[in-house]
Design a protein around this motif. Sequence first.
Motif, PDB file in Angstrom:
ATOM      1  N   UNK A   1      46.655  39.512  37.372  1.00 15.62           N
ATOM      2  CA  UNK A   1      46.552  40.778  38.095  1.00 15.62           C
ATOM      3  C   UNK A   1      45.168  40.907  38.714  1.00 15.62           C
ATOM      4  N   UNK A   2      45.124  41.282  40.010  1.00 22.98           N
ATOM      5  CA  UNK A   2      43.841  41.363  40.703  1.00 22.98           C
ATOM      6  C   UNK A   2      43.764  42.644  41.525  1.00 22.98           C
ATOM      7  N   UNK A   3      43.396  43.741  40.867  1.00 27.89           N
ATOM      8  CA  UNK A   3      43.105  44.993  41.562  1.00 27.89           C
ATOM      9  C   UNK A   3      42.114  45.776  40.718  1.00 27.89           C
ATOM     10  N   UNK A   4      41.082  46.366  41.338  1.00 26.05           N
ATOM     11  CA  UNK A   4      40.028  47.011  40.552  1.00 26.05           C
ATOM     12  C   UNK A   4      40.381  48.383  39.998  1.00 26.05           C
TER      13      UNK A   4
ATOM     14  N   UNK B   1      42.709  50.893  37.892  1.00 21.70           N
ATOM     15  CA  UNK B   1      43.802  50.967  36.909  1.00 21.70           C
ATOM     16  C   UNK B   1      44.926  51.918  37.303  1.00 21.70           C
ATOM     17  N   UNK B   2      44.661  52.868  38.198  1.00 15.39           N
ATOM     18  CA  UNK B   2      45.690  53.818  38.624  1.00 15.39           C
ATOM     19  C   UNK B   2      46.319  53.429  39.960  1.00 15.39           C
ATOM     20  N   UNK B   3      46.080  52.232  40.426  1.00 19.81           N
ATOM     21  CA  UNK B   3      46.596  51.784  41.717  1.00 19.81           C
ATOM     22  C   UNK B   3      48.075  51.430  41.641  1.00 19.81           C
ATOM     23  N   UNK B   4      48.690  51.290  42.809  1.00 22.58           N
ATOM     24  CA  UNK B   4      50.063  50.812  42.894  1.00 22.58           C
ATOM     25  C   UNK B   4      50.182  49.434  42.258  1.00 22.58           C
ATOM     26  N   UNK B   5      49.229  48.551  42.529  1.00 23.89           N
ATOM     27  CA  UNK B   5      49.271  47.219  41.939  1.00 23.89           C
ATOM     28  C   UNK B   5      49.250  47.275  40.419  1.00 23.89           C
ATOM     29  N   UNK B   6      48.425  48.137  39.857  1.00 24.68           N
ATOM     30  CA  UNK B   6      48.366  48.254  38.401  1.00 24.68           C
ATOM     31  C   UNK B   6      49.671  48.807  37.848  1.00 24.68           C
TER      32      UNK B   6
END
Length: 259
Positions: free
Chosen positions: A7-10, A12-17
């Motif tokens: 997983x690569x997104x900074x 934690x509340x993002x769509x990616x997370x």
Amino acid sequence: MKTLIVHAHPEPKSLNSSLKDLAVSTLETAGHEVRVSDLYAMNWKAVVDAADYGPEASSPLKVALDSGRAFEAGTLSPDVRAEQEKLLWADTIVFQFPLWWYTMPAILKGWVDRVFTYRFAYGVGEHSATRYGERFGEGTLAGRRALLSVTVGGPESHYAARGISGPIDDLLFPFQHGVLYYPGIEVLPPFVLYGSDRMTDEDYPAVARAWERRLLTLESTEPIAFRRQNFGDYEIPSLHLKEGLEPAGRTGFGLHVRG
């Protein structure tokens, strides 16, 4: 099934997370084992340097050769060794990331640069008049499958065959074919969410259902039919596709996909 999620997104509340968390819960509920490499949460070091190779680092540094010696000697830095062990453990690898400037985030590219070392992900197998190493369909990671789950800010039309950004399959080709298929991983068709910057909370339930369906069919989905290097489609050592194998009118990256 044993699944590694990288997983690569900074945020934690993002769509990616959210998609990463949903993947974990969906697969575990279905009885699968899951491990997660959350690169930002791990504070993953994205740059290759001599510290990766311990006493096998030379001066001047020779990244390929030094990484291979360190791999064989067991002196790679512990964080790199741990990620290689996760890859060997997994049946399936899911990569969750946003498309930034037409490619993966730098931290994910740094994961590839450091983890896919010489003698592990490349530089393996026989080199002869009929074989050019074990790669593109063979290699250390053969027998595994991978799926890219990618969020894209722009609309789907921008990434179509005539779209200004170029076909999404072309943009993902370096990762899918050049990084994953190279050491033998079979690559499934990607899960791509377009217009992600404009998504609302009301849009998410439909997205979640689509993602769950993809996750629960990982084992039955046919991989992209990339051509295998050493099985007759390419001249060796030039590695040019043999004349007449391409469908009429097909050029570019599409030459390396059968059918």
